[in-house]
Motif scaffolding. Structure first.
Motif, PDB file in Angstrom:
ATOM      1  N   VAL A  99      31.513  64.763  36.646  1.00 29.88           N
ATOM      2  CA  VAL A  99      32.048  66.075  36.285  1.00 29.88           C
ATOM      3  C   VAL A  99      32.840  65.919  34.992  1.00 29.88           C
ATOM      4  O   VAL A  99      33.835  65.207  34.938  1.00 29.88           O
ATOM      5  N   GLN A 100      32.366  66.569  33.939  1.00 25.56           N
ATOM      6  CA  GLN A 100      32.951  66.403  32.614  1.00 25.56           C
ATOM      7  C   GLN A 100      34.153  67.325  32.399  1.00 25.56           C
ATOM      8  O   GLN A 100      34.260  68.390  33.018  1.00 25.56           O
ATOM      9  N   ILE A 101      35.031  66.902  31.504  1.00 21.44           N
ATOM     10  CA  ILE A 101      36.207  67.708  31.185  1.00 21.44           C
ATOM     11  C   ILE A 101      35.795  69.086  30.674  1.00 21.44           C
ATOM     12  O   ILE A 101      36.376  70.107  31.060  1.00 21.44           O
ATOM     13  N   HIS A 102      34.759  69.136  29.835  1.00 19.98           N
ATOM     14  CA  HIS A 102      34.354  70.443  29.302  1.00 19.98           C
ATOM     15  C   HIS A 102      33.789  71.341  30.395  1.00 19.98           C
ATOM     16  O   HIS A 102      33.884  72.574  30.309  1.00 19.98           O
ATOM     17  N   HIS A 103      33.217  70.742  31.449  1.00 20.03           N
ATOM     18  CA  HIS A 103      32.777  71.544  32.586  1.00 20.03           C
ATOM     19  C   HIS A 103      33.955  72.305  33.186  1.00 20.03           C
ATOM     20  O   HIS A 103      33.873  73.517  33.428  1.00 20.03           O
ATOM     21  N   ILE A 112      43.381  70.285  31.971  1.00 23.78           N
ATOM     22  CA  ILE A 112      42.412  69.446  32.683  1.00 23.78           C
ATOM     23  C   ILE A 112      42.545  67.986  32.266  1.00 23.78           C
ATOM     24  O   ILE A 112      42.629  67.666  31.086  1.00 23.78           O
ATOM     25  N   ALA A 113      42.554  67.112  33.267  1.00 25.64           N
ATOM     26  CA  ALA A 113      42.490  65.673  33.022  1.00 25.64           C
ATOM     27  C   ALA A 113      41.466  65.071  33.975  1.00 25.64           C
ATOM     28  O   ALA A 113      41.110  65.686  34.997  1.00 25.64           O
ATOM     29  N   LYS A 114      40.985  63.903  33.634  1.00 29.12           N
ATOM     30  CA  LYS A 114      40.094  63.170  34.534  1.00 29.12           C
ATOM     31  C   LYS A 114      40.655  61.767  34.702  1.00 29.12           C
ATOM     32  O   LYS A 114      40.944  61.087  33.722  1.00 29.12           O
ATOM     33  N   ILE A 115      40.810  61.365  35.948  1.00 27.57           N
ATOM     34  CA  ILE A 115      41.350  60.048  36.270  1.00 27.57           C
ATOM     35  C   ILE A 115      40.378  59.365  37.228  1.00 27.57           C
ATOM     36  O   ILE A 115      40.026  59.937  38.264  1.00 27.57           O
ATOM     37  N   ILE A 116      39.944  58.170  36.897  1.00 27.23           N
ATOM     38  CA  ILE A 116      39.086  57.405  37.803  1.00 27.23           C
ATOM     39  C   ILE A 116      39.933  56.303  38.446  1.00 27.23           C
ATOM     40  O   ILE A 116      40.356  55.355  37.775  1.00 27.23           O
ATOM     41  N   PRO A 117      40.219  56.442  39.732  1.00 30.86           N
ATOM     42  CA  PRO A 117      41.057  55.453  40.419  1.00 30.86           C
ATOM     43  C   PRO A 117      40.242  54.274  40.935  1.00 30.86           C
ATOM     44  O   PRO A 117      39.017  54.216  40.762  1.00 30.86           O
ATOM     45  N   SER A 118      40.935  53.351  41.580  1.00 31.20           N
ATOM     46  CA  SER A 118      40.298  52.158  42.150  1.00 31.20           C
ATOM     47  C   SER A 118      40.950  51.845  43.485  1.00 31.20           C
ATOM     48  O   SER A 118      42.142  52.098  43.683  1.00 31.20           O
ATOM     49  N   ILE A 119      40.171  51.281  44.383  1.00 32.44           N
ATOM     50  CA  ILE A 119      40.716  50.886  45.687  1.00 32.44           C
ATOM     51  C   ILE A 119      41.840  49.862  45.541  1.00 32.44           C
ATOM     52  O   ILE A 119      42.684  49.713  46.425  1.00 32.44           O
ATOM     53  N   THR A 120      41.886  49.174  44.392  1.00 35.94           N
ATOM     54  CA  THR A 120      42.951  48.202  44.152  1.00 35.94           C
ATOM     55  C   THR A 120      44.332  48.850  44.132  1.00 35.94           C
ATOM     56  O   THR A 120      45.339  48.171  44.287  1.00 35.94           O
ATOM     57  N   HIS A 121      44.390  50.171  43.968  1.00 30.40           N
ATOM     58  CA  HIS A 121      45.685  50.864  43.961  1.00 30.40           C
ATOM     59  C   HIS A 121      46.394  50.762  45.310  1.00 30.40           C
ATOM     60  O   HIS A 121      47.610  50.976  45.395  1.00 30.40           O
ATOM     61  N   CYS A 130      41.997  56.968  32.358  1.00 28.15           N
ATOM     62  CA  CYS A 130      42.571  58.279  32.061  1.00 28.15           C
ATOM     63  C   CYS A 130      41.857  58.941  30.887  1.00 28.15           C
ATOM     64  O   CYS A 130      41.682  58.324  29.833  1.00 28.15           O
ATOM     65  N   MET A 131      41.492  60.206  31.083  1.00 26.78           N
ATOM     66  CA  MET A 131      40.885  61.026  30.038  1.00 26.78           C
ATOM     67  C   MET A 131      41.550  62.398  30.058  1.00 26.78           C
ATOM     68  O   MET A 131      41.843  62.918  31.135  1.00 26.78           O
ATOM     69  N   SER A 152      49.302  51.620  39.454  1.00 22.56           N
ATOM     70  CA  SER A 152      48.207  51.017  38.687  1.00 22.56           C
ATOM     71  C   SER A 152      48.646  50.775  37.256  1.00 22.56           C
ATOM     72  O   SER A 152      49.787  51.064  36.873  1.00 22.56           O
ATOM     73  N   HIS A 153      47.693  50.291  36.462  1.00 27.25           N
ATOM     74  CA  HIS A 153      47.892  50.190  35.010  1.00 27.25           C
ATOM     75  C   HIS A 153      47.063  51.304  34.376  1.00 27.25           C
ATOM     76  O   HIS A 153      45.834  51.187  34.285  1.00 27.25           O
ATOM     77  N   PRO A 154      47.680  52.414  33.950  1.00 24.53           N
ATOM     78  CA  PRO A 154      46.907  53.509  33.354  1.00 24.53           C
ATOM     79  C   PRO A 154      46.307  53.076  32.018  1.00 24.53           C
ATOM     80  O   PRO A 154      46.990  52.505  31.177  1.00 24.53           O
ATOM     81  N   LEU A 155      45.032  53.354  31.844  1.00 18.66           N
ATOM     82  CA  LEU A 155      44.337  52.971  30.629  1.00 18.66           C
ATOM     83  C   LEU A 155      43.570  54.180  30.105  1.00 18.66           C
ATOM     84  O   LEU A 155      42.655  54.683  30.769  1.00 18.66           O
ATOM     85  N   GLU A 156      43.940  54.682  28.926  1.00 16.65           N
ATOM     86  CA  GLU A 156      43.241  55.824  28.350  1.00 16.65           C
ATOM     87  C   GLU A 156      41.926  55.361  27.730  1.00 16.65           C
ATOM     88  O   GLU A 156      41.895  54.389  26.976  1.00 16.65           O
ATOM     89  N   ILE A 157      40.856  56.061  28.058  1.00 19.80           N
ATOM     90  CA  ILE A 157      39.530  55.715  27.557  1.00 19.80           C
ATOM     91  C   ILE A 157      38.841  56.963  27.009  1.00 19.80           C
ATOM     92  O   ILE A 157      39.272  58.089  27.259  1.00 19.80           O
ATOM     93  N   GLU A 158      37.746  56.759  26.273  1.00 18.55           N
ATOM     94  CA  GLU A 158      36.904  57.869  25.862  1.00 18.55           C
ATOM     95  C   GLU A 158      36.013  58.265  27.039  1.00 18.55           C
ATOM     96  O   GLU A 158      35.516  57.411  27.774  1.00 18.55           O
ATOM     97  N   GLU A 159      35.817  59.559  27.198  1.00 16.78           N
ATOM     98  CA  GLU A 159      35.012  60.010  28.333  1.00 16.78           C
ATOM     99  C   GLU A 159      33.584  59.470  28.261  1.00 16.78           C
ATOM    100  O   GLU A 159      32.947  59.247  29.295  1.00 16.78           O
TER     101      GLU A 159
END
Length: 276
Positions: A99-103, A112-121, A130-131, A152-159
């Protein structure tokens, strides 16, 4: 700050548990809803004070930040349900990669933000990807990263890099666990050593290796060179692995990206239908 969770399945409940365990959020700050109300009630039993909402609209009305933790093809119905309740000043966070931010920006009036988490949290570790959409301000970004920084360690990335980075941060624990499980299975079968003993040893090894890569200044190839003495046992085993795994990781990336593109196409079709 009041935080809402729409969807309390595997990832939604994981995030909720991690935020409370870390102390980043108190149960009283959280509002949660789910298609199966029993799941939210179980969370409230585990975290007394958590606010159980009877509808997703109720979660939205009571929250400053709303995490959408549902499957991609459930977004259309969800947006129809909450669209009239969402306010401009609220932050909606999707945790679903296709699901894209522009959607979402085309369908909702809020930030709108998009965050992809991990079970390691669950152990307050790992990276959260983070996008940010066009309406997110610097203050909003800091608010989200301060919240995520507790687990976690938040890391900003390109979508555009969300799939390949998710392969490592989100899917990676399953891939590495598969490798270890196969290795442990072979060791138990061939030597008779106890599975529990080896599993504990493998976990400590993996934890230490992670620290060497994140805190010890090593790069993966440098770590291999440091451990594998030329002509030694490790070097010979690495040579075998190199031959056996030739092309495997290219195939892995092809597989995850192909599935992602399929899901992305479905989301494009889905959100075309949500436009006025």
């Amino acid at each position: 700050m009041k935080v809402g969770f729409i969807g309390t399945g595997s990832m939604g409940s994981m995030l909720l548990d991690a935020f409370i365990t870390s102390g980043a959020l108190m149960p009283q700050q959280i509002f949660a809803s789910n298609r199966t109300l029993e799941k939210v009630n179980l969370l409230a039993q585990r975290h007394p004070g958590l606010n159980v909402c009877s509808s997703n609209a109720e979660t939205v009305k009571n929250s400053d930040v709303i995490f959408l933790c549902v499957k991609p093809l459930q977004y259309k119905a969800l947006i129809h349900e909450i669209g009239k309740e969402v306010l401009y000043g609220q932050i909606v966070v999707s945790i679903t990669s296709p699901v894209q931010i522009h959607h979402l920006e085309s369908a909702l009036p809020c930030k709108i933000a998009k965050i992809i988490p991990s079970i390691t949290h669950l152990t307050l570790s790992g990276a959260s990807l983070c996008m940010y959409g066009s309406r997110i301000t610097e203050k909003d970004r800091l608010l989200l990263e301060n919240l995520l920084g507790a687990i976690s360690h938040p890391l900003e990335i390109e979508e555009s890099h969300v799939r390949i980075t998710s392969d490592f941060s989100s899917c990676g624990p399953a891939f590495i666990s598969f490798f270890l499980d196969q290795w442990i299975e072979a060791a138990v079968e061939m030597t008779g050593i106890g599975r529990q003993e080896l599993t504990a040893l493998a976990g400590e090894m993996l934890l230490g290796t992670g620290k060497l890569l994140t805190e010890g200044g090593f790069k993966p190839h440098e770590l291999q060179e440091r451990v594998a003495v030329p002509g030694g046992i490790t070097a010979e085993a690495l040579a075998h692995l190199s031959l056996s795994l030739d092309g495997v990781f290219h195939q892995l990336i092809t597989t995850t990206h192909t599935k992602y593109q399929e899901d992305l196409s479905k989301c494009d079709e889905l959100f075309d239908d949500t436009k006025p």
